[in-house]
Design a protein around this motif. Structure first.
Motif, PDB file in Angstrom:
ATOM      1  N   MET A  40       8.235   7.258  -1.988  1.00 44.44           N
ATOM      2  CA  MET A  40       8.523   8.339  -2.948  1.00 44.44           C
ATOM      3  C   MET A  40       9.626   7.916  -3.910  1.00 44.44           C
ATOM      4  O   MET A  40       9.564   8.197  -5.110  1.00 44.44           O
ATOM      5  CB  MET A  40       8.908   9.632  -2.218  1.00 44.44           C
ATOM      6  N   VAL A  52       8.842  17.014  -7.286  1.00 45.13           N
ATOM      7  CA  VAL A  52       8.675  16.492  -5.912  1.00 45.13           C
ATOM      8  C   VAL A  52       7.239  16.615  -5.418  1.00 45.13           C
ATOM      9  O   VAL A  52       6.720  15.704  -4.773  1.00 45.13           O
ATOM     10  CB  VAL A  52       9.640  17.216  -4.935  1.00 45.13           C
ATOM     11  N   SER A  53       6.559  17.709  -5.742  1.00 43.64           N
ATOM     12  CA  SER A  53       5.215  17.872  -5.190  1.00 43.64           C
ATOM     13  C   SER A  53       4.257  16.849  -5.796  1.00 43.64           C
ATOM     14  O   SER A  53       3.443  16.263  -5.080  1.00 43.64           O
ATOM     15  CB  SER A  53       4.708  19.306  -5.355  1.00 43.64           C
ATOM     16  N   LYS A  54       4.371  16.582  -7.110  1.00 39.64           N
ATOM     17  CA  LYS A  54       3.504  15.562  -7.724  1.00 39.64           C
ATOM     18  C   LYS A  54       3.827  14.165  -7.174  1.00 39.64           C
ATOM     19  O   LYS A  54       2.944  13.362  -6.927  1.00 39.64           O
ATOM     20  CB  LYS A  54       3.655  15.578  -9.245  1.00 39.64           C
ATOM     21  N   ALA A  56       5.014  13.515  -4.232  1.00 42.97           N
ATOM     22  CA  ALA A  56       4.482  13.417  -2.868  1.00 42.97           C
ATOM     23  C   ALA A  56       2.964  13.241  -2.888  1.00 42.97           C
ATOM     24  O   ALA A  56       2.412  12.486  -2.091  1.00 42.97           O
ATOM     25  CB  ALA A  56       4.868  14.663  -2.069  1.00 42.97           C
ATOM     26  N   VAL A  57       2.277  13.911  -3.819  1.00 41.49           N
ATOM     27  CA  VAL A  57       0.818  13.757  -3.923  1.00 41.49           C
ATOM     28  C   VAL A  57       0.487  12.317  -4.317  1.00 41.49           C
ATOM     29  O   VAL A  57      -0.422  11.697  -3.747  1.00 41.49           O
ATOM     30  CB  VAL A  57       0.214  14.762  -4.927  1.00 41.49           C
ATOM     31  N   LEU A  58       1.226  11.755  -5.270  1.00 44.34           N
ATOM     32  CA  LEU A  58       0.975  10.366  -5.674  1.00 44.34           C
ATOM     33  C   LEU A  58       1.274   9.400  -4.519  1.00 44.34           C
ATOM     34  O   LEU A  58       0.575   8.399  -4.334  1.00 44.34           O
ATOM     35  CB  LEU A  58       1.810   9.992  -6.908  1.00 44.34           C
ATOM     36  N   THR A  59       2.287   9.725  -3.714  1.00 44.58           N
ATOM     37  CA  THR A  59       2.597   8.904  -2.535  1.00 44.58           C
ATOM     38  C   THR A  59       1.450   8.972  -1.531  1.00 44.58           C
ATOM     39  O   THR A  59       1.051   7.957  -0.954  1.00 44.58           O
ATOM     40  CB  THR A  59       3.916   9.384  -1.895  1.00 44.58           C
ATOM     41  N   ALA A  60       0.909  10.183  -1.338  1.00 46.74           N
ATOM     42  CA  ALA A  60      -0.229  10.349  -0.422  1.00 46.74           C
ATOM     43  C   ALA A  60      -1.440   9.571  -0.941  1.00 46.74           C
ATOM     44  O   ALA A  60      -2.148   8.909  -0.179  1.00 46.74           O
ATOM     45  CB  ALA A  60      -0.561  11.833  -0.256  1.00 46.74           C
ATOM     46  N   LEU A  61      -1.687   9.632  -2.262  1.00 41.45           N
ATOM     47  CA  LEU A  61      -2.806   8.876  -2.853  1.00 41.45           C
ATOM     48  C   LEU A  61      -2.642   7.391  -2.578  1.00 41.45           C
ATOM     49  O   LEU A  61      -3.580   6.703  -2.188  1.00 41.45           O
ATOM     50  CB  LEU A  61      -2.815   9.058  -4.379  1.00 41.45           C
ATOM     51  N   ALA A  63      -0.918   5.957  -0.181  1.00 42.63           N
ATOM     52  CA  ALA A  63      -1.067   5.648   1.247  1.00 42.63           C
ATOM     53  C   ALA A  63      -2.531   5.698   1.669  1.00 42.63           C
ATOM     54  O   ALA A  63      -2.992   4.855   2.441  1.00 42.63           O
ATOM     55  CB  ALA A  63      -0.230   6.628   2.079  1.00 42.63           C
ATOM     56  N   VAL A  64      -3.279   6.687   1.166  1.00 48.70           N
ATOM     57  CA  VAL A  64      -4.701   6.784   1.528  1.00 48.70           C
ATOM     58  C   VAL A  64      -5.453   5.579   0.965  1.00 48.70           C
ATOM     59  O   VAL A  64      -6.331   5.015   1.618  1.00 48.70           O
ATOM     60  CB  VAL A  64      -5.323   8.117   1.041  1.00 48.70           C
TER      61      VAL A  64
ATOM     62  N   TYR B  18      -4.302  15.370 -12.039  1.00 45.65           N
ATOM     63  CA  TYR B  18      -3.500  14.152 -12.124  1.00 45.65           C
ATOM     64  C   TYR B  18      -4.290  13.109 -12.899  1.00 45.65           C
ATOM     65  O   TYR B  18      -5.496  12.963 -12.677  1.00 45.65           O
ATOM     66  CB  TYR B  18      -3.206  13.583 -10.730  1.00 45.65           C
ATOM     67  N   VAL B  32     -10.584   8.464  -3.191  1.00 47.56           N
ATOM     68  CA  VAL B  32      -9.241   8.556  -2.589  1.00 47.56           C
ATOM     69  C   VAL B  32      -8.667   9.957  -2.827  1.00 47.56           C
ATOM     70  O   VAL B  32      -8.133  10.595  -1.913  1.00 47.56           O
ATOM     71  CB  VAL B  32      -8.304   7.469  -3.167  1.00 47.56           C
ATOM     72  N   VAL B  36      -7.361  12.938  -0.162  1.00 42.35           N
ATOM     73  CA  VAL B  36      -6.022  13.557  -0.175  1.00 42.35           C
ATOM     74  C   VAL B  36      -6.158  15.078  -0.296  1.00 42.35           C
ATOM     75  O   VAL B  36      -5.511  15.845   0.427  1.00 42.35           O
ATOM     76  CB  VAL B  36      -5.162  12.987  -1.326  1.00 42.35           C
ATOM     77  N   SER B  53       4.990  21.086  -2.124  1.00 41.67           N
ATOM     78  CA  SER B  53       5.670  19.800  -1.998  1.00 41.67           C
ATOM     79  C   SER B  53       5.786  19.392  -0.529  1.00 41.67           C
ATOM     80  O   SER B  53       5.577  18.231  -0.182  1.00 41.67           O
ATOM     81  CB  SER B  53       7.027  19.806  -2.702  1.00 41.67           C
ATOM     82  N   ALA B  56       2.406  18.232   0.614  1.00 39.25           N
ATOM     83  CA  ALA B  56       2.090  16.894   0.108  1.00 39.25           C
ATOM     84  C   ALA B  56       2.866  15.832   0.881  1.00 39.25           C
ATOM     85  O   ALA B  56       2.323  14.766   1.194  1.00 39.25           O
ATOM     86  CB  ALA B  56       2.405  16.814  -1.383  1.00 39.25           C
ATOM     87  N   ALA B  60       1.320  12.831   3.040  1.00 42.86           N
ATOM     88  CA  ALA B  60       1.715  11.431   2.877  1.00 42.86           C
ATOM     89  C   ALA B  60       2.117  10.825   4.223  1.00 42.86           C
ATOM     90  O   ALA B  60       1.744   9.695   4.544  1.00 42.86           O
ATOM     91  CB  ALA B  60       2.871  11.327   1.878  1.00 42.86           C
ATOM     92  N   ALA B  63      -1.005  10.085   6.129  1.00 44.45           N
ATOM     93  CA  ALA B  63      -1.732   8.935   5.587  1.00 44.45           C
ATOM     94  C   ALA B  63      -1.030   7.623   5.928  1.00 44.45           C
ATOM     95  O   ALA B  63      -1.682   6.635   6.295  1.00 44.45           O
ATOM     96  CB  ALA B  63      -1.887   9.083   4.073  1.00 44.45           C
TER      97      ALA B  63
END
Lengths: 87, 87
Positions: A40, A52-54, A56-61, A63-64, B18, B32, B36, B53, B56, B60, B63
């Protein structure tokens, strides 16, 4: 540890505390949390305007995506092992 | 596709759009993103009081944990293959 034993681990990710319940060891949970926190911060430093939420979503993307690449590698290695077993 | 060619893919995750820039194909990025989105909805349905957040961040964490397990499996399979090659 046994499957029935639950751990409760408090971790800090991007300045926010989370209590994680699960069957993994506390040291494993802390390791995973430190990787998420690091990723992050990496993504955040490149995109300082993200909330923060975006982030975290990009971090999840991210990681997946890495999970899928690793899963494909597992499938390739399993096929190769299967071929070796039948040689 | 070539390494120099960049794709721009718009995806929808948990009701938010996004734009993802990268070298992956659009179909891969959409796949992907759908994973998510699905994982966020799963975690959200079990924890309806969580804000986006935190949801998410937990996604993460999940994941990255699955990535680590898959990476450990890759390492085990690589060791097994290595043993077979030297047999």
């Amino acid at each position: 540890m046994s499957n029935t034993e639950k751990t409760r681990t408090t971790v800090d990710i991007y300045g926010q505390q989370y209590v994680i319940l699960g069957t993994e060891t506390q040291s494993h949970v802390r390791h995973v949390a430190s990787l998420v926190d690091k990723k992050m911060r990496e993504i955040g430093s490149r995109n300082p305007s993200l909330d923060v939420s975006k982030l975290a979503v990009l971090t999840a993307l991210n990681a997946v995506n890495e999970f899928i690449l690793m899963k494909e590698q597992v499938e390739r290695l399993q096929s190769e092992l299967q071929r070796k077993r039948t040689e």
